[in-house]
Scaffold this motif. Structure first.
Motif, PDB file in Angstrom:
ATOM      1  N   GLU A 197      26.273  36.885  64.680  1.00 30.54           N
ATOM      2  CA  GLU A 197      25.608  38.266  64.460  1.00 30.54           C
ATOM      3  C   GLU A 197      25.861  39.116  65.299  1.00 30.54           C
ATOM      4  O   GLU A 197      26.089  38.943  66.687  1.00 30.54           O
ATOM      5  N   CYS A 237      24.855  44.962  63.238  1.00 27.83           N
ATOM      6  CA  CYS A 237      25.327  44.322  61.719  1.00 27.83           C
ATOM      7  C   CYS A 237      24.268  44.777  60.677  1.00 27.83           C
ATOM      8  O   CYS A 237      23.187  44.416  60.759  1.00 27.83           O
ATOM      9  N   TYR A 261      24.119  44.077  57.341  1.00 24.92           N
ATOM     10  CA  TYR A 261      24.090  42.801  56.477  1.00 24.92           C
ATOM     11  C   TYR A 261      23.027  41.728  57.380  1.00 24.92           C
ATOM     12  O   TYR A 261      22.544  40.938  56.923  1.00 24.92           O
ATOM     13  N   CYS A 262      23.444  41.790  58.658  1.00 26.32           N
ATOM     14  CA  CYS A 262      22.796  40.656  59.713  1.00 26.32           C
ATOM     15  C   CYS A 262      21.224  40.973  59.346  1.00 26.32           C
ATOM     16  O   CYS A 262      20.335  40.127  59.429  1.00 26.32           O
ATOM     17  N   LYS A 306      19.566  42.652  57.182  1.00 25.40           N
ATOM     18  CA  LYS A 306      19.138  42.291  55.656  1.00 25.40           C
ATOM     19  C   LYS A 306      19.109  40.847  55.604  1.00 25.40           C
ATOM     20  O   LYS A 306      18.195  40.450  54.846  1.00 25.40           O
ATOM     21  N   LEU A 307      19.964  40.114  56.319  1.00 27.16           N
ATOM     22  CA  LEU A 307      19.661  38.469  56.222  1.00 27.16           C
ATOM     23  C   LEU A 307      18.678  38.199  57.031  1.00 27.16           C
ATOM     24  O   LEU A 307      17.958  37.160  56.447  1.00 27.16           O
ATOM     25  N   GLY A 362      29.055  36.355  55.301  1.00 29.12           N
ATOM     26  CA  GLY A 362      28.351  37.358  54.638  1.00 29.12           C
ATOM     27  C   GLY A 362      26.843  37.063  54.363  1.00 29.12           C
ATOM     28  O   GLY A 362      26.426  36.032  54.502  1.00 29.12           O
ATOM     29  N   TYR A 363      26.234  38.131  53.967  1.00 30.95           N
ATOM     30  CA  TYR A 363      24.651  37.939  53.484  1.00 30.95           C
ATOM     31  C   TYR A 363      24.464  37.029  52.290  1.00 30.95           C
ATOM     32  O   TYR A 363      25.425  37.440  51.415  1.00 30.95           O
TER      33      TYR A 363
END
Length: 256
Positions: A141, A145, A147-148, A150-151, A239-240
């Motif tokens: 990560e 980021c 998307y990180c 969001k993850l 990716g997410y």
């Protein structure tokens, strides 16, 4: 016991010996071409590899034949393209078998991207334990980021999992600063999750960090973006992904 019987037995013995000799000779005769064929095949693959490198100025990881008319699979790190024997062209895209409707490329990408989880240097990662921590995953990560982050909202809903985060600052100059501050914090996991979930800036801190080692590891594993997720099963997801998929992968059995 007559002479004719002895002659007949001698003839039968000779015939068996001759047959054994023929079979042995045939076995030797047929064994040699297989070795020669293997050598020729290896030479051809090396020739294709050199042709691709020369034509496109790329580093080729591996070349192997496919089951489809003079088409060769060329591995470029974590990517796959296709070419012919003389590398007169390169096809980038998914190869689908017309009879079975199998996505051959996706299957191969999943196969070559598998990682033995036990070989990951987990001491270089921030460790977050939830519940009994029985299920394990590792994530590369970057602190900046999107998307990180969001993850992390999905990770917050999981239970009985240990998450190892390899700080992998590749997106912005201050990604390195944030990653260093997180690693040097007294409570790495709390500082990291507070930043990713709440935007609480990691306090300044200095110490020796494994950031350079993480970057080298990511390159070795062909990590081209964040998040990149590795599971105990050997599976990898780039990716997410939502919590349901994470739970599915975490529950999957495989190499550990």
């Amino acid at each position: 016991m007559g002479l004719n019987w002895i002659k007949a037995r001698t003839v039968r013995q000779y015939q068996r010996a001759a047959l054994a000799g023929v079979l042995a000779l045939a076995a030797g005769t047929f064994a040699m071409p297989s070795v020669q064929a293997q050598t020729a095949d290896a030479a051809k693959l090396e020739s294709v590899k050199d042709a691709v490198k020369k034509a496109f100025d790329v580093e080729v990881t591996k070349v192997q034949p496919t089951d489809y008319a003079n088409l060769y699979e060329v591995q470029l790190g974590g990517n796959i393209v296709y070419t012919n024997e003389k590398a007169e062209f390169v096809l980038a895209g998914n190869l689908v078998d017309a009879k079975t409707r199998r996505d051959v490329t996706s299957e191969r990408l999943e196969e070559i991207s598998r990682v033995d989880f036990s070989t990951l240097p987990l001491t270089q990662a921030v460790k977050l334990v939830k519940g009994n921590g029985a299920r394990k995953m590792a994530v590369f990560e970057d602190p900046n980021c999107g998307y990180c982050k969001k993850l992390h909202k999905e990770l917050a809903t999981l239970d009985n999992v240990t998450v190892y985060t390899f700080l992998f600052p590749i997106l912005a100059p201050d990604s390195v600063t944030k990653a260093n501050n997180v690693w040097c914090a007294k409570d790495q996991a709390t500082v990291w999750t507070d930043w990713m979930n709440k935007g609480v800036e990691p306090p300044a801190a200095t110490c020796d960090t494994p950031i350079e080692k993480n970057l080298a590891l990511g390159q070795k594993l062909a990590v081209q973006g964040t998040p990149a997720i590795f599971f105990e099963s050997g599976n990898r997801v780039n990716g997410y992904v939502p919590a349901a998929r994470l739970n599915q992968e975490l529950d999957r059995k495989g190499s550990k």
